[in-house]
Design an enzyme around this catalytic site. Structure first.
Site, PDB file in Angstrom:
ATOM      1  N   ALA A 124       1.570 -10.016   2.253  1.00 45.18           N
ATOM      2  CA  ALA A 124       0.509 -10.688   1.504  1.00 45.18           C
ATOM      3  C   ALA A 124      -0.619  -9.696   1.185  1.00 45.18           C
ATOM      4  O   ALA A 124      -1.150  -9.694   0.072  1.00 45.18           O
ATOM      5  CB  ALA A 124      -0.028 -11.861   2.307  1.00 45.18           C
ATOM      6  N   ASP A 174       0.633  -7.409  -1.512  1.00 48.05           N
ATOM      7  CA  ASP A 174       0.624  -8.101  -2.809  1.00 48.05           C
ATOM      8  C   ASP A 174      -0.785  -8.129  -3.391  1.00 48.05           C
ATOM      9  O   ASP A 174      -0.978  -7.996  -4.591  1.00 48.05           O
ATOM     10  CB  ASP A 174       1.132  -9.538  -2.664  1.00 48.05           C
ATOM     11  N   LEU A 191       9.814 -10.643  -9.674  1.00 47.70           N
ATOM     12  CA  LEU A 191       9.251 -11.916 -10.120  1.00 47.70           C
ATOM     13  C   LEU A 191       7.740 -11.784 -10.215  1.00 47.70           C
ATOM     14  O   LEU A 191       7.121 -11.060  -9.437  1.00 47.70           O
ATOM     15  CB  LEU A 191       9.576 -13.023  -9.110  1.00 47.70           C
ATOM     16  N   GLU A 217      13.218 -23.143  -5.242  1.00 48.22           N
ATOM     17  CA  GLU A 217      14.061 -22.581  -4.178  1.00 48.22           C
ATOM     18  C   GLU A 217      13.194 -21.828  -3.177  1.00 48.22           C
ATOM     19  O   GLU A 217      12.157 -21.282  -3.564  1.00 48.22           O
ATOM     20  CB  GLU A 217      15.053 -21.556  -4.790  1.00 48.22           C
ATOM     21  N   LYS A 247      11.916 -18.695  -1.218  1.00 45.75           N
ATOM     22  CA  LYS A 247      11.970 -17.268  -1.526  1.00 45.75           C
ATOM     23  C   LYS A 247      12.319 -16.560  -0.220  1.00 45.75           C
ATOM     24  O   LYS A 247      11.486 -16.439   0.684  1.00 45.75           O
ATOM     25  CB  LYS A 247      10.625 -16.788  -2.085  1.00 45.75           C
ATOM     26  N   LYS A 292      12.003 -21.957 -11.059  1.00 41.83           N
ATOM     27  CA  LYS A 292      12.773 -21.423 -12.185  1.00 41.83           C
ATOM     28  C   LYS A 292      13.000 -22.532 -13.206  1.00 41.83           C
ATOM     29  O   LYS A 292      13.245 -23.680 -12.819  1.00 41.83           O
ATOM     30  CB  LYS A 292      14.154 -20.945 -11.717  1.00 41.83           C
ATOM     31  N   LYS A 313       3.734 -17.404  -3.616  1.00 38.23           N
ATOM     32  CA  LYS A 313       3.784 -16.799  -2.283  1.00 38.23           C
ATOM     33  C   LYS A 313       2.942 -17.589  -1.279  1.00 38.23           C
ATOM     34  O   LYS A 313       1.898 -18.131  -1.623  1.00 38.23           O
ATOM     35  CB  LYS A 313       3.252 -15.356  -2.349  1.00 38.23           C
ATOM     36  N   CYS A 337      -2.688   8.617  32.588  1.00 40.92           N
ATOM     37  CA  CYS A 337      -2.192   7.240  32.627  1.00 40.92           C
ATOM     38  C   CYS A 337      -3.180   6.372  33.405  1.00 40.92           C
ATOM     39  O   CYS A 337      -3.550   6.713  34.531  1.00 40.92           O
ATOM     40  CB  CYS A 337      -0.817   7.211  33.290  1.00 40.92           C
ATOM     41  N   CYS A 397       3.107   8.269  29.483  1.00 41.26           N
ATOM     42  CA  CYS A 397       2.729   8.690  30.830  1.00 41.26           C
ATOM     43  C   CYS A 397       3.895   9.526  31.368  1.00 41.26           C
ATOM     44  O   CYS A 397       5.060   9.187  31.163  1.00 41.26           O
ATOM     45  CB  CYS A 397       2.536   7.445  31.685  1.00 41.26           C
TER      46      CYS A 397
HETATM   47  S1  IVH Z   1      15.343 -15.013  -8.547  1.00 36.49           S
HETATM   48  C1  IVH Z   1      15.061 -11.849 -12.243  1.00 36.49           C
HETATM   49  N1  IVH Z   1      15.408 -16.449  -6.371  1.00 36.49           N
HETATM   50  O1  IVH Z   1      12.347 -12.079  -4.569  1.00 36.49           O
HETATM   51  C2  IVH Z   1      14.759 -11.943 -10.786  1.00 36.49           C
HETATM   52  N2  IVH Z   1      14.649 -14.213  -6.198  1.00 36.49           N
HETATM   53  O2  IVH Z   1       9.883 -10.835  -5.517  1.00 36.49           O
HETATM   54  C3  IVH Z   1      15.398 -13.147 -10.243  1.00 36.49           C
HETATM   55  N3  IVH Z   1      14.106 -13.541  -3.915  1.00 36.49           N
HETATM   56  O3  IVH Z   1      13.835  -9.508  -6.406  1.00 36.49           O
HETATM   57  C4  IVH Z   1      15.076 -13.347  -8.835  1.00 36.49           C
HETATM   58  N4  IVH Z   1      14.598 -15.450  -2.946  1.00 36.49           N
HETATM   59  O4  IVH Z   1      14.918 -10.217  -4.177  1.00 36.49           O
HETATM   60  C5  IVH Z   1      15.104 -15.249  -6.907  1.00 36.49           C
HETATM   61  N5  IVH Z   1      15.563 -17.854  -4.548  1.00 36.49           N
HETATM   62  C6  IVH Z   1      15.269 -16.659  -5.057  1.00 36.49           C
HETATM   63  C7  IVH Z   1      14.817 -15.594  -4.272  1.00 36.49           C
HETATM   64  C8  IVH Z   1      14.502 -14.380  -4.885  1.00 36.49           C
HETATM   65  C9  IVH Z   1      14.186 -14.210  -2.747  1.00 36.49           C
HETATM   66  C10 IVH Z   1      13.644 -12.144  -4.040  1.00 36.49           C
HETATM   67  C11 IVH Z   1      14.485 -11.300  -4.950  1.00 36.49           C
HETATM   68  C12 IVH Z   1      13.544 -10.784  -5.995  1.00 36.49           C
HETATM   69  C13 IVH Z   1      12.243 -10.871  -5.277  1.00 36.49           C
HETATM   70  C14 IVH Z   1      11.080 -10.895  -6.220  1.00 36.49           C
END
Ligand code: IVH
Length: 695
Positions: free
Chosen positions: A44, A47, A93, A126, A128, A300, A324, A417, A435
């Protein structure tokens, strides 16, 4: 027209300086994360640095560097691996950190798709997965290539690692798949496996991995598949590249499942921003109970048609967003810094905090890792510090907060020590300060006792943790030898164990019995139990197999101490396959210390240490035989089969020749079978081979 048009404003100058600093920090942390698998800051925080840099780049495009670290996706490609050019780049992403970010994403998406503000959305949400992305290529349903993301365009060939991951099918299930396809997903290490791996590394005196993701990264980049196979990596599929691509992400996931892939739990269809927010909150709440780490959720567009309409920006699809989870932070005062001494003598500074509640967990102590880290962050007693808990990672000090109090002096790392007063030393290329007291240091002695009785060492039932503390305090067990003289001493004692509070005749008898049982021990376990720096279970076995008896080994060690590095005994030790100078020196240093050499002698006098010789002959029925595996093996990787055969004494080769003794044939074998037939070589199916070795 203003004459000053092209002169930078003070704001721009400030931004230039800040951006330069951010670039430096990002490059530094990239290297810690990807190159060394040893991050210092949470994802975090990382990022946030990237986000801040990108914001500045947007505000001041003239400041953006062409090779800026904000442009890179993932890590540089590692030269040790064969390179793989991705047919379609593996992108990243866009990140969101707030509800506002998500709302902006949805507003933008509606615009791009020509949807009104009230039109129902069709989205997938989904988890992550916090691992490493991988791409798997299948030809005619057979796994042919596994690769890492690398820099997004070029990855590394890690097929050997991918084949050790049990939930990745080597053959797709069913028959309804195109000739060539690629599956994309995340490789990760489950939390429990991570905890076990770190416990083992701690026992072996190896540096610990900071979190499951780094452990997975270190494992994925292993060249030695036998090490990878011992760390149960897993894979969740989330994407598909195929000429006959399904029409939606939902269908993609269904196909992947039908072909034998595992999917993350809790994947959901969502129809509004409210749905997405509910999903985010729900997953944030579930997160701690999941058996694997997630660092956010991914939204997505479900329909491929919508995805195509929205397209991509440079490094990420416009149709997806990573929302995140935030690291939880809090501020408090650092009350004191104490030094803890571990089993291998490493001195670790630990901060005592004014207790604070971070996300429902009380935090009152925090590891400050090592002296370098203390210096780098300039952490001093009395400072107000920012503490962070990210996922399951142990709490850490993010940094010192400014205050108007007079700061105390910088912490001075002890040169002796704090427990035994022995001088401390720093080994070359190590951050750790140790030590030098060995068993004469109480802290080390107690930790080593715990190791001595631990599961893979003497494994003495009823002895460990609290009971070791108890016997230590009562001065009944201070050295491993004391364990085996305990019963005799107890019989002569005026206050025998059975009269101790909480003990009785039965429990004392049980303890003595379990100690007696372990008086007979195999040589390799004995060696591992000594807790010599760098000697883990595998190394202990290799050494024990080489010397076969404890007496031969002990004589050799005495010679090594007297003859030094040039002597034949040291050279003989180095001749063992997996032993290099680090391990050899560690053994020598151990034996150079008289209390250690004495301990080994005393233990040999009270124990029955079984030689390896007998075990060896019994288990090596294939000595002198050359074995070859061909085709796909069921339930085991080629590397595992090879290891198993080698443990039984066989030599494993890749080509059929008149020297080959046995050819083991898996599914879809190639031309080797024909050749073996013409050479009259014994051919076995995998089942026959398994029966053969069992008998
Ligand atoms: S979709 C075009 N779905 O997160 C990229 N990525 O920070 C499509 N990741 O590179 C990625 N869970 O390694 C997708 N359910 C999920 C994911 C996921 C983990 C990772 C993946 C990606 C990174 C991006």
């Amino acid at each position: 027209m203003s004459l000053f048009k092209d002169f930078p404003t003070s704001k721009e100058m400030e931004a230039r300086q800040r951006l330069k600093k951010l670039y430096e920090e990002i490059v530094y942390h990239n290297e810690r994360y990807h190159g060394l698998d040893a991050p210092e800051i949470s994802d975090a925080t990382y990022d946030k640095l990237v986000q801040e840099a990108r914001d500045l780049e947007r505000q001041f495009p003239q400041l953006k560097q062409n090779d800026a670290p904000t442009q890179k996706v993932g890590s540089e490609v590692d030269n040790r691996f064969e390179k793989v050019s991705h047919t379609i780049p593996m992108l990243s992403l866009e990140n969101a950190f707030s509800e506002g970010d998500v709302e902006n994403f949805i507003t933008r998406s509606r615009k791009l798709l020509g949807l009104g503000p009230d039109a129902v959305l069709d989205m997938m949400a989904e988890p992550k997965i916090d691992g490493l992305s991988a791409s798997l290529r299948y030809e005619k349903g057979v796994l042919t290539l596994g690769s890492t993301r690398g820099d997004g365009q070029t990855g590394e060939n890690i097929t050997h690692t991918i084949r050790t991951i049990h939930n990745i099918p080597t053959h797709l299930k069913g028959s309804n798949y195109p000739d060539v396809l690629e599956v994309r997903g995340e490789v990760f290490l489950p939390k429990e496996a991570f905890a076990q791996l770190n416990a083992m590394r701690e026992a072996e005196g190896l540096p610990l991995f900071a979190n499951p993701r780094n452990a997975a990264a270190g494992t994925m980049r292993q060249l030695d598949a036998s090490i990878t196979a011992k760390r149960p990596l897993r894979f969740f599929a989330y994407g598909l590249l195929s000429p006959t691509h399904p029409q939606s992400q939902r269908e993609v996931l269904d196909c992947l499942k039908a072909w034998g892939f595992s999917l993350a739990d809790n994947i959901q269809r969502c129809h509004s921003v409210l749905d997405l927010m509910d999903y985010y909150r729900d997953m944030n709440e579930k997160r701690a109970r999941l058996p694997y780490d997630i660092d956010g959720v991914v939204y997505k567009m479900n329909r491929v048609q919508d995805q195509e309409k929205m397209g991509f920006v440079a490094r990420a699809p416009r149709w997806a967003l990573a929302h995140k989870f935030l690291a939880e932070q809090g501020q408090t005062i650092l009350k004191s810094i104490q030094i803890q001494v571990g089993r291998t003598g490493v001195l670790t500074p630990v901060g005592e905090l004014e207790p604070l509640n971070i996300g429902g967990v009380m935090v009152s102590r925090v590891s400050l890792h090592n002296g370098d880290e203390l210096k780098r962050k300039d952490i001093r007693v009395g400072d107000r510090v920012l503490i962070q808990r990210a996922g399951d990672v142990i709490p850490q000090v993010v940094g010192v907060l400014p205050g108007d109090h007079k700061r105390s002096d910088p912490f001075i790392f002890p040169t002796r020590c704090p427990v035994c007063g022995s001088p401390v030393m720093r080994e070359e290329n190590e951050v750790a300060i140790r030590c030098t007291g060995g068993f004469s240091c109480d802290a080390q002695a107690k930790e080593r006792l715990n190791h001595f009785v631990s599961r893979h060492a003497f494994d003495i039932e009823g002895l460990g943790g609290k009971s070791i503390d108890f016997f230590w305090e009562k001065a009944l067990i201070h050295s491993p030898v004391d364990i085996f003289t305990f019963q005799n001493r107890d019989q002569q004692s005026l206050t025998p164990l059975k009269n101790f509070p909480g003990w009785g005749e039965k429990s004392a008898e049980n303890l003595f019995q379990s100690i007696e049982k372990k008086r007979h021990i195999s040589f390799d376990r004995f060696l591992y139990a000594l807790g010599i720096h760098h000697i883990g279970q595998v190394t202990a076995k290799a050494i024990a197999q080489h010397y076969q008896t404890v007496e031969t080994w002990q004589n050799a060690m005495v010679l090594i101490v007297s003859e030094g590095e040039e002597g034949p005994a040291y050279q003989d030790l180095l001749s063992i396959d997996s032993i290099g100078p680090t391990i050899a020196d560690s053994l020598r240093t151990f034996f150079q210390k008289p209390p250690n050499a004495l301990l080994v002698k005393e233990l040999m006098a009270v124990l029955d240490i079984k030689p390896m010789e007998k075990m060896d002959r019994h288990h090596r029925p294939f000595t002198g035989k050359t074995i070859l595996f061909t085709g796909t093996l069921q339930n085991m990787t080629r590397e595992e089969a090879k290891q198993q055969a080698e443990t039984l004494g066989a030599k494993v080769t890749n080509t059929v020749s008149s020297h080959t003794s046995i050819l083991v044939v898996g599914e879809n074998p190639g031309s080797k079978v024909e050749k073996a037939r013409t050479l009259n070589i014994q051919i076995l199916s995998q089942d026959e081979w398994m029966d053969f070795i069992k008998n």
